[in-house]
Every structure is written in structure tokens, then in C-alpha cells.
Write a protein that holds these residues in place. Structure first.
Motif, PDB file in Angstrom:
ATOM      1  N   HIS A  79     -10.092   2.406   4.994  1.00  0.00           N
ATOM      2  CA  HIS A  79     -11.090   2.303   3.924  1.00  0.00           C
ATOM      3  C   HIS A  79     -11.470   3.687   3.408  1.00  0.00           C
ATOM      4  CE1 HIS A  79     -15.086   1.678   2.117  1.00  0.00           C
ATOM      5  NE2 HIS A  79     -14.629   0.462   1.824  1.00  0.00           N
ATOM      6  N   GLN A  80     -11.686   4.619   4.324  1.00  0.00           N
ATOM      7  CA  GLN A  80     -12.056   5.977   3.934  1.00  0.00           C
ATOM      8  C   GLN A  80     -10.897   6.710   3.250  1.00  0.00           C
ATOM      9  OE1 GLN A  80     -13.364   7.769   7.584  1.00  0.00           O
ATOM     10  NE2 GLN A  80     -15.217   6.478   7.738  1.00  0.00           N
ATOM     11  N   ALA A  81      -9.661   6.302   3.572  1.00  0.00           N
ATOM     12  CA  ALA A  81      -8.483   6.945   2.978  1.00  0.00           C
ATOM     13  C   ALA A  81      -8.163   6.395   1.587  1.00  0.00           C
ATOM     14  CB  ALA A  81      -7.278   6.766   3.888  1.00  0.00           C
ATOM     15  N   GLY A  82      -9.011   5.506   1.082  1.00  0.00           N
ATOM     16  CA  GLY A  82      -8.821   4.984  -0.274  1.00  0.00           C
ATOM     17  C   GLY A  82      -7.927   3.760  -0.344  1.00  0.00           C
ATOM     18  N   ALA A  83      -7.937   2.931   0.696  1.00  0.00           N
ATOM     19  CA  ALA A  83      -7.064   1.763   0.720  1.00  0.00           C
ATOM     20  C   ALA A  83      -7.504   0.673  -0.258  1.00  0.00           C
ATOM     21  CB  ALA A  83      -7.009   1.181   2.137  1.00  0.00           C
ATOM     22  N   VAL A  84      -8.825   0.573  -0.525  1.00  0.00           N
ATOM     23  CA  VAL A  84      -9.323  -0.536  -1.359  1.00  0.00           C
ATOM     24  C   VAL A  84      -8.730  -0.495  -2.760  1.00  0.00           C
ATOM     25  CG1 VAL A  84     -11.365  -1.586  -2.382  1.00  0.00           C
ATOM     26  CG2 VAL A  84     -11.424  -0.821  -0.001  1.00  0.00           C
ATOM     27  N   PRO A  85      -8.827   0.607  -3.499  1.00  0.00           N
ATOM     28  CA  PRO A  85      -8.233   0.604  -4.846  1.00  0.00           C
ATOM     29  C   PRO A  85      -6.712   0.433  -4.843  1.00  0.00           C
ATOM     30  CG  PRO A  85      -8.984   2.805  -4.253  1.00  0.00           C
ATOM     31  CD  PRO A  85      -9.519   1.887  -3.229  1.00  0.00           C
ATOM     32  N   ILE A  86      -6.058   0.960  -3.813  1.00  0.00           N
ATOM     33  CA  ILE A  86      -4.598   0.831  -3.751  1.00  0.00           C
ATOM     34  C   ILE A  86      -4.208  -0.625  -3.533  1.00  0.00           C
ATOM     35  CG2 ILE A  86      -2.530   1.450  -2.448  1.00  0.00           C
ATOM     36  CD1 ILE A  86      -3.842   4.142  -1.822  1.00  0.00           C
ATOM     37  N   VAL A  87      -4.870  -1.275  -2.568  1.00  0.00           N
ATOM     38  CA  VAL A  87      -4.545  -2.678  -2.278  1.00  0.00           C
ATOM     39  C   VAL A  87      -4.937  -3.569  -3.452  1.00  0.00           C
ATOM     40  CG1 VAL A  87      -5.057  -4.624  -0.751  1.00  0.00           C
ATOM     41  CG2 VAL A  87      -4.746  -2.331   0.213  1.00  0.00           C
ATOM     42  N   SER A  88      -6.072  -3.297  -4.071  1.00  0.00           N
ATOM     43  CA  SER A  88      -6.527  -4.127  -5.190  1.00  0.00           C
ATOM     44  C   SER A  88      -5.590  -4.050  -6.389  1.00  0.00           C
ATOM     45  CB  SER A  88      -7.945  -3.694  -5.622  1.00  0.00           C
ATOM     46  OG  SER A  88      -8.855  -3.828  -4.556  1.00  0.00           O
ATOM     47  N   SER A  89      -4.904  -2.929  -6.554  1.00  0.00           N
ATOM     48  CA  SER A  89      -4.021  -2.750  -7.704  1.00  0.00           C
ATOM     49  C   SER A  89      -2.677  -3.473  -7.550  1.00  0.00           C
ATOM     50  CB  SER A  89      -3.759  -1.263  -7.937  1.00  0.00           C
ATOM     51  OG  SER A  89      -3.051  -0.699  -6.840  1.00  0.00           O
ATOM     52  N   ILE A  90      -2.395  -3.994  -6.388  1.00  0.00           N
ATOM     53  CA  ILE A  90      -1.119  -4.672  -6.151  1.00  0.00           C
ATOM     54  C   ILE A  90      -1.142  -6.054  -6.801  1.00  0.00           C
ATOM     55  CG2 ILE A  90       0.472  -5.564  -4.403  1.00  0.00           C
ATOM     56  CD1 ILE A  90       0.259  -2.506  -4.542  1.00  0.00           C
ATOM     57  N   SER A  91      -0.146  -6.317  -7.625  1.00  0.00           N
ATOM     58  CA  SER A  91      -0.045  -7.623  -8.279  1.00  0.00           C
ATOM     59  C   SER A  91       0.527  -8.650  -7.314  1.00  0.00           C
ATOM     60  CB  SER A  91       0.850  -7.530  -9.528  1.00  0.00           C
ATOM     61  OG  SER A  91       0.346  -6.567 -10.429  1.00  0.00           O
ATOM     62  N   ASN A  92       0.114  -9.896  -7.496  1.00  0.00           N
ATOM     63  CA  ASN A  92       0.667 -10.972  -6.673  1.00  0.00           C
ATOM     64  C   ASN A  92       2.132 -11.183  -7.014  1.00  0.00           C
ATOM     65  OD1 ASN A  92      -1.854 -11.375  -5.514  1.00  0.00           O
ATOM     66  ND2 ASN A  92      -2.450 -12.924  -7.029  1.00  0.00           N
ATOM     67  N   SER A  93       2.880 -11.651  -6.044  1.00  0.00           N
ATOM     68  CA  SER A  93       4.323 -11.845  -6.207  1.00  0.00           C
ATOM     69  C   SER A  93       4.653 -13.324  -6.353  1.00  0.00           C
ATOM     70  CB  SER A  93       5.066 -11.266  -4.999  1.00  0.00           C
ATOM     71  OG  SER A  93       6.436 -11.591  -5.040  1.00  0.00           O
ATOM     72  N   SER A  94       5.502 -13.630  -7.336  1.00  0.00           N
ATOM     73  CA  SER A  94       5.963 -15.010  -7.499  1.00  0.00           C
ATOM     74  C   SER A  94       7.024 -15.377  -6.477  1.00  0.00           C
ATOM     75  CB  SER A  94       6.535 -15.207  -8.907  1.00  0.00           C
ATOM     76  OG  SER A  94       7.608 -14.295  -9.148  1.00  0.00           O
ATOM     77  N   GLU A  95       7.643 -14.360  -5.884  1.00  0.00           N
ATOM     78  CA  GLU A  95       8.698 -14.592  -4.907  1.00  0.00           C
ATOM     79  C   GLU A  95       8.176 -14.633  -3.480  1.00  0.00           C
ATOM     80  OE1 GLU A  95      13.076 -12.687  -3.680  1.00  0.00           O
ATOM     81  OE2 GLU A  95      11.779 -11.697  -5.164  1.00  0.00           O
ATOM     82  N   PHE A  96       7.187 -13.796  -3.181  1.00  0.00           N
ATOM     83  CA  PHE A  96       6.661 -13.706  -1.819  1.00  0.00           C
ATOM     84  C   PHE A  96       5.169 -14.010  -1.839  1.00  0.00           C
ATOM     85  CE2 PHE A  96      10.178 -10.638  -2.066  1.00  0.00           C
ATOM     86  CZ  PHE A  96      11.027 -11.195  -1.116  1.00  0.00           C
ATOM     87  N   ALA A  97       4.813 -15.177  -1.322  1.00  0.00           N
ATOM     88  CA  ALA A  97       3.398 -15.556  -1.263  1.00  0.00           C
ATOM     89  C   ALA A  97       2.637 -14.701  -0.264  1.00  0.00           C
ATOM     90  CB  ALA A  97       3.274 -17.034  -0.890  1.00  0.00           C
ATOM     91  N   GLU A  98       3.382 -14.075   0.685  1.00  0.00           N
ATOM     92  CA  GLU A  98       2.729 -13.243   1.696  1.00  0.00           C
ATOM     93  C   GLU A  98       2.017 -12.043   1.088  1.00  0.00           C
ATOM     94  OE1 GLU A  98       5.836 -14.223   1.654  1.00  0.00           O
ATOM     95  OE2 GLU A  98       6.669 -14.579   3.660  1.00  0.00           O
ATOM     96  N   VAL A  99       2.476 -11.594  -0.078  1.00  0.00           N
ATOM     97  CA  VAL A  99       1.843 -10.438  -0.716  1.00  0.00           C
ATOM     98  C   VAL A  99       0.375 -10.740  -0.999  1.00  0.00           C
ATOM     99  CG1 VAL A  99       1.803  -9.013  -2.798  1.00  0.00           C
ATOM    100  CG2 VAL A  99       3.987  -9.545  -1.698  1.00  0.00           C
ATOM    101  N   GLU A 100       0.110 -11.884  -1.595  1.00  0.00           N
ATOM    102  CA  GLU A 100      -1.276 -12.266  -1.895  1.00  0.00           C
ATOM    103  C   GLU A 100      -2.069 -12.518  -0.610  1.00  0.00           C
ATOM    104  OE1 GLU A 100      -3.753 -15.588  -4.552  1.00  0.00           O
ATOM    105  OE2 GLU A 100      -1.562 -15.672  -4.373  1.00  0.00           O
ATOM    106  N   THR A 101      -1.427 -13.150   0.369  1.00  0.00           N
ATOM    107  CA  THR A 101      -2.108 -13.443   1.633  1.00  0.00           C
ATOM    108  C   THR A 101      -2.536 -12.168   2.338  1.00  0.00           C
ATOM    109  OG1 THR A 101      -0.791 -15.454   1.882  1.00  0.00           O
ATOM    110  CG2 THR A 101      -1.894 -14.625   3.837  1.00  0.00           C
TER     111      THR A 101
END
Length: 210
Positions: free
Chosen positions: A174-196
Motif C-alpha cells: 500500500h505504501q509503495a503505491g499499489a492501489v493506483p497501479i492495481v486500480s488501473s488494470i482493466s478486467n480481462s475477457s479471457e481471464f476472469a482471475e484478473v478481476e478476482t
């Protein structure tokens, strides 16, 4: 004399056809294909046909041996892979360092391999923090931020989820800036695990923030 000749004529007439039949040569029986061949040729043909049968049997045996060898190799590879998955978390810092080094390689395949290894390594809080101390958590965030394919995003997010099971490691992320990086990832139509994985991480960060 004339009467005697006349009396003999019928019997001679009867005997003459019989004589003709006896004297006529018997029709020769048509020779078979093997009889037309010389003895040496027939022996060679028999040896050749038997050698062909032996070669066919040998070829079948060799094919069976190859299939058996391939089966044993497959079993060995599967067993070795299973053993590696079981004992990987207990290996030392040298292998952990190599796994983190893979995250710095330009090829996405090696990045995925490194992330997958860290996922298998991070089975308890001590090892999770060891990954953080050796720079693995920061490298995972760098890979996720620069990833251009969903396969790499999936493996990286999975490794981050494994690390975030430790509250201390989650606070570092969290302190290393993970929230904006993770939030910017788009969901994948091929891999549902990305959103999970993405949802799991954001929920974890929200908990430790509160």
C-alpha cells in the motif's frame, strides 16, 4: 475265312476304342506357381518371407518399447514437477533471489515464471516478508505496471494476492503505491482471475487502511 473275319470284326471294333483310350497320353496337370520355380529360388523365397515376418515382429517390439519408455518418462516428469511444487517453498534464498531476478528480464514469459515461483514460495508470513525484504514485492508492482498482456497481469496479481495475506506485506504494498497501479488494470475477457485478484487486493488495502 470270310465268316471267321466277320465274326472277329465286332470284337475288334469294341477293342479298338479301348486301345485308343489306353494309348492316348494323359493330360498333364497344370503345374503350380511354386513348381515352376527352381528349388533354390523357392528356398530363397521362403527365407525372404520368413525374414520379413521377423522384421515386422522386431519393429512392433521396438515400437512397444518406445511407447513404454515415453510413458515412464512422462510419469517421471509429472512426479518431479509435483515434488518441486511441494518442496519449492522450503528452498533457500538463492532460489528466491533467482525468482526475483526473473521479474527483471524483458521477456514476459520469464516475468510470469518469476511471479509464479513467488506465489508458490509465499506460503506463510515469514516467507512473504522475506520476499518483501529482498525486493520482490516492489518488482511485482513494476511488472504489473508495465505489463502489456493479460497472462502477465494475471500471474503478477496472483503473486501480489499471495503476499498480501500478510498484513505487514500488504501495508508495504500500500505504501509503495499499489492501489493506483492495481486500480488501473482493466478486467480481462479471457481471464476472469484478473478481476478476482484485483478485487481481492483492493479489499485488502481498504481493510489495512481503516
Amino acid at each position: 475265312m470270310a465268316m471267321r473275319r466277320a465274326a472277329q470284326s465286332p470284337s475288334s471294333a469294341v477293342r479298338s476304342p479301348l486301345l485308343l483310350r489306353l494309348l492316348r497320353p494323359c493330360p498333364a496337370q497344370a503345374p503350380s506357381g511354386d513348381d515352376l520355380l527352381p528349388l533354390r529360388t523357392r528356398a530363397f523365397v521362403r527365407r525372404f518371407s520368413s525374414s520379413l515376418k521377423e522384421e515386422d515382429e522386431i519393429a512392433l517390439e521396438e515400437e512397444a518399447q518406445k511407447k513404454a519408455a515415453w510413458l515412464f518418462k512422462s510419469i517421471f516428469i509429472l512426479t518431479a514437477g509435483f515434488a518441486a511444487c511441494q518442496f519449492f517453498p522450503y528452498m533457500g534464498d538463492n532460489l528466491l533471489h533467482q525468482s526475483i531476478s526473473l521479474l527483471r528480464v524483458r521477456d514476459p514469459l520469464f516475468k510470469r515464471m518469476g511471479a509464479s515461483r513467488l506465489t508458490r514460495y509465499a506460503v506463510d508470513d515469514e516467507r512473504r516478508m522475506r520476499v518483501v525484504e529482498m525486493g520482490g514485492a516492489k518488482e511485482l508492482l513494476n511488472v504489473l505496471q508495465a505489463a502489456t498482456d493479460d497472462k502477465t497481469r494475471k500471474e503478477t496479481l496472483k503473486a501480489l494476492v499471495a503476499l498480501s495475506k500478510s498484513d505487514e506485506a500488504a501495508r508495504f504494498l500500500h505504501q509503495a503505491g499499489a492501489v493506483p497501479i492495481v486500480s488501473s488494470i482493466s478486467n480481462s475477457s479471457e481471464f476472469a482471475e484478473v478481476e478476482t485478484h484485483k478485487t481481492s487486493l483492493l479489499e485488502k488495502f481498504e481493510k489495512i487502511k481503516s
